[in-house]
Design a protein around this motif. Structure first.
Motif, PDB file in Angstrom:
ATOM      1  N   UNK A 157     -42.717 -50.871 -26.858  1.00  0.00           N
ATOM      2  CA  UNK A 157     -43.694 -51.690 -26.153  1.00  0.00           C
ATOM      3  C   UNK A 157     -45.053 -50.994 -26.033  1.00  0.00           C
ATOM      4  N   UNK A 158     -45.057 -49.669 -25.997  1.00  0.00           N
ATOM      5  CA  UNK A 158     -46.333 -48.955 -25.920  1.00  0.00           C
ATOM      6  C   UNK A 158     -47.184 -49.230 -27.155  1.00  0.00           C
ATOM      7  N   UNK A 159     -46.520 -49.471 -28.300  1.00  0.00           N
ATOM      8  CA  UNK A 159     -47.253 -49.773 -29.524  1.00  0.00           C
ATOM      9  C   UNK A 159     -47.998 -51.109 -29.410  1.00  0.00           C
ATOM     10  N   UNK A 191     -49.340 -52.149 -26.495  1.00  0.00           N
ATOM     11  CA  UNK A 191     -50.376 -51.958 -25.477  1.00  0.00           C
ATOM     12  C   UNK A 191     -51.548 -51.161 -26.034  1.00  0.00           C
ATOM     13  N   UNK A 192     -51.248 -50.177 -26.861  1.00  0.00           N
ATOM     14  CA  UNK A 192     -52.262 -49.223 -27.340  1.00  0.00           C
ATOM     15  C   UNK A 192     -53.432 -49.885 -28.076  1.00  0.00           C
ATOM     16  N   UNK A 193     -53.240 -50.930 -28.898  1.00  0.00           N
ATOM     17  CA  UNK A 193     -54.407 -51.549 -29.544  1.00  0.00           C
ATOM     18  C   UNK A 193     -55.456 -52.051 -28.558  1.00  0.00           C
ATOM     19  N   UNK A 194     -55.019 -52.603 -27.439  1.00  0.00           N
ATOM     20  CA  UNK A 194     -55.971 -53.070 -26.425  1.00  0.00           C
ATOM     21  C   UNK A 194     -56.701 -51.893 -25.795  1.00  0.00           C
ATOM     22  N   UNK A 200     -52.874 -39.985 -21.271  1.00  0.00           N
ATOM     23  CA  UNK A 200     -51.998 -39.131 -20.463  1.00  0.00           C
ATOM     24  C   UNK A 200     -51.192 -39.986 -19.488  1.00  0.00           C
ATOM     25  N   UNK A 201     -51.871 -40.907 -18.802  1.00  0.00           N
ATOM     26  CA  UNK A 201     -51.191 -41.749 -17.812  1.00  0.00           C
ATOM     27  C   UNK A 201     -50.277 -42.754 -18.498  1.00  0.00           C
ATOM     28  N   UNK A 202     -50.776 -43.404 -19.537  1.00  0.00           N
ATOM     29  CA  UNK A 202     -50.014 -44.445 -20.212  1.00  0.00           C
ATOM     30  C   UNK A 202     -48.769 -43.899 -20.896  1.00  0.00           C
ATOM     31  N   UNK A 203     -48.916 -42.775 -21.584  1.00  0.00           N
ATOM     32  CA  UNK A 203     -47.815 -42.252 -22.404  1.00  0.00           C
ATOM     33  C   UNK A 203     -47.103 -41.080 -21.738  1.00  0.00           C
ATOM     34  N   UNK A 204     -47.856 -40.031 -21.440  1.00  0.00           N
ATOM     35  CA  UNK A 204     -47.217 -38.773 -21.041  1.00  0.00           C
ATOM     36  C   UNK A 204     -46.571 -38.835 -19.668  1.00  0.00           C
ATOM     37  N   UNK A 236     -47.106 -42.700 -30.500  1.00  0.00           N
ATOM     38  CA  UNK A 236     -48.176 -43.289 -29.681  1.00  0.00           C
ATOM     39  C   UNK A 236     -49.537 -42.720 -30.058  1.00  0.00           C
ATOM     40  N   UNK A 237     -49.589 -41.419 -30.258  1.00  0.00           N
ATOM     41  CA  UNK A 237     -50.856 -40.777 -30.640  1.00  0.00           C
ATOM     42  C   UNK A 237     -51.314 -41.273 -32.005  1.00  0.00           C
TER      43      UNK A 237
END
Length: 357
Positions: free
Chosen positions: A127-129, A131-134, A264-268, A288-289
């Protein structure tokens, strides 16, 4: 504190029914029996959920009340909607109306009611994949020189990473971290956890308050500043398609900072909290990176250093300048911290990997 009667009275006094009807291009009516208080404190903000009807359909609206004296973060969020909304509207809830000077200069804001991801789905790394484009598109709008094009939209309430206030705050954080580290060594509940890394952390703290100039050199932009899952909304999260319509709420922590602070907040920090992810954390982090790097490349933005290292450096910078001290203090005062052990472990492992000691 605001009351239900207060909400209904002001709704009528300021004729919001007509104002919203004009903005929505259809006549709407407030359903008074469906008004719901989401948060109401004497000193902070008051948040209500209102329900409007056009005679056929009903739809919710969020009413956020900023109380006097307005704090800087409240003024910042108000400014985001009053001025910066013109370039950030696709990432924010729709602004229906903003009314200043209510009940002796309170500010009342009516926005679209969006559904946070939390509670809709069980979040997975995949799901992070989505969110990351936005996040990347949002960052790219004000990345480095592009911020100058929009700087008139932000006032003095917007924090800057290298401002005098933040430099002072960072130095104070270093001093407090050293003091709390000493106290932790005398505390029976903390000594066993802290002692193996005590000398390492003392040595590292002497290098502050800026541990990694590289994260500044990698580029700054407007960041959300509090990009955890509670503040990420999506209306089509349960659809099978990969394209999510993502919006962000709660803009009180926005700042002009290195872009990696949001990651950092979103992923780590999500990895830190999710023990079920930690067996795969290297894979999740790298994916994610890489996704963020590829998205930023679409906007012509590249990084001179390995983005994975930039994420790690931003994490350590954030931890050492503030979070280590605050979480040590929390435990010293009898509280619990789910993150302190992870902070200490990463300072030790990544600190060595990134030549901090």
């Amino acid at each position: 504190m605001n009351s239900l009667e207060d909400i209904i009275s002001c709704w009528k006094q300021f004729n919001w029914e007509e104002k919203l009807s004009n903005g929505l291009n259809k006549k709407v009516k407030l359903l008074e029996e469906k008004i719901e208080c989401l948060k109401n404190t004497r000193e902070k903000t008051s948040i209500w959920k209102l329900v409007l009807s056009d005679g056929q359909d009903v739809f919710p609206v969020v009413l956020k009340i900023y109380k006097l004296p307005l704090k800087e973060n409240h003024m910042l969020e108000i400014n985001m909607y009053q001025k910066a909304y013109q370039i950030y509207h696709e990432f924010m809830p729709k602004l229906y109306w903003l009314e200043p000077k209510v009940n002796g200069n309170e500010t009342w804001m009516l926005t679209e009611c969006l559904q946070p991801l939390r509670g809709q789905i069980k979040l997975t790394p995949l799901h992070l994949q989505r969110i990351i484009p936005t996040v990347a598109k949002f960052h790219a709008l004000t990345y480095e020189d592009k911020f100058l094009e929009h700087s008139h939209l932000f006032d003095d309430t917007l924090p800057h990473f290298d401002s005098k206030e933040k430099v002072k705050e960072r130095s104070k954080g270093m001093k407090t971290a050293k003091e709390n580290l000493e106290l932790a060594m005398k505390d029976p509940n903390l000594r066993e956890l802290v002692a193996p890394r005590y000398k390492i952390i003392k040595k590292i703290l002497k290098k502050g308050p800026i541990f990694f100039p590289e994260i500044l050199e990698s580029g700054q932009c407007l960041i959300h500043g509090d990009l955890h899952i509670h503040n990420i909304c999506c209306e089509n999260a349960n659809e099978e398609g990969e394209d999510w319509k993502v919006s962000l709420i709660d803009w009180e922590s926005a700042k002009y900072y290195p872009c990696w602070y949001d990651l950092v907040v979103l992923v780590e920090l999500l990895i830190d909290f999710r023990s079920d992810w930690q067996q795969r954390e290297d894979e999740i982090r790298s994916q994610c990176v890489q996704a963020y790097r590829q998205e930023m490349l679409k906007y012509g933005i590249t990084f001179n250093e390995d983005p994975l290292n930039l994420l790690k450096k931003a994490y350590l910078q954030r931890t050492l300048e503030k979070k280590l001290s605050s979480h040590l203090e929390k435990v010293l005062n009898g509280g619990k911290s789910n993150l302190l052990k992870r902070y200490l472990e990463k300072i030790e492992v990544w600190g060595k990997e990134l030549d901090l000691y």
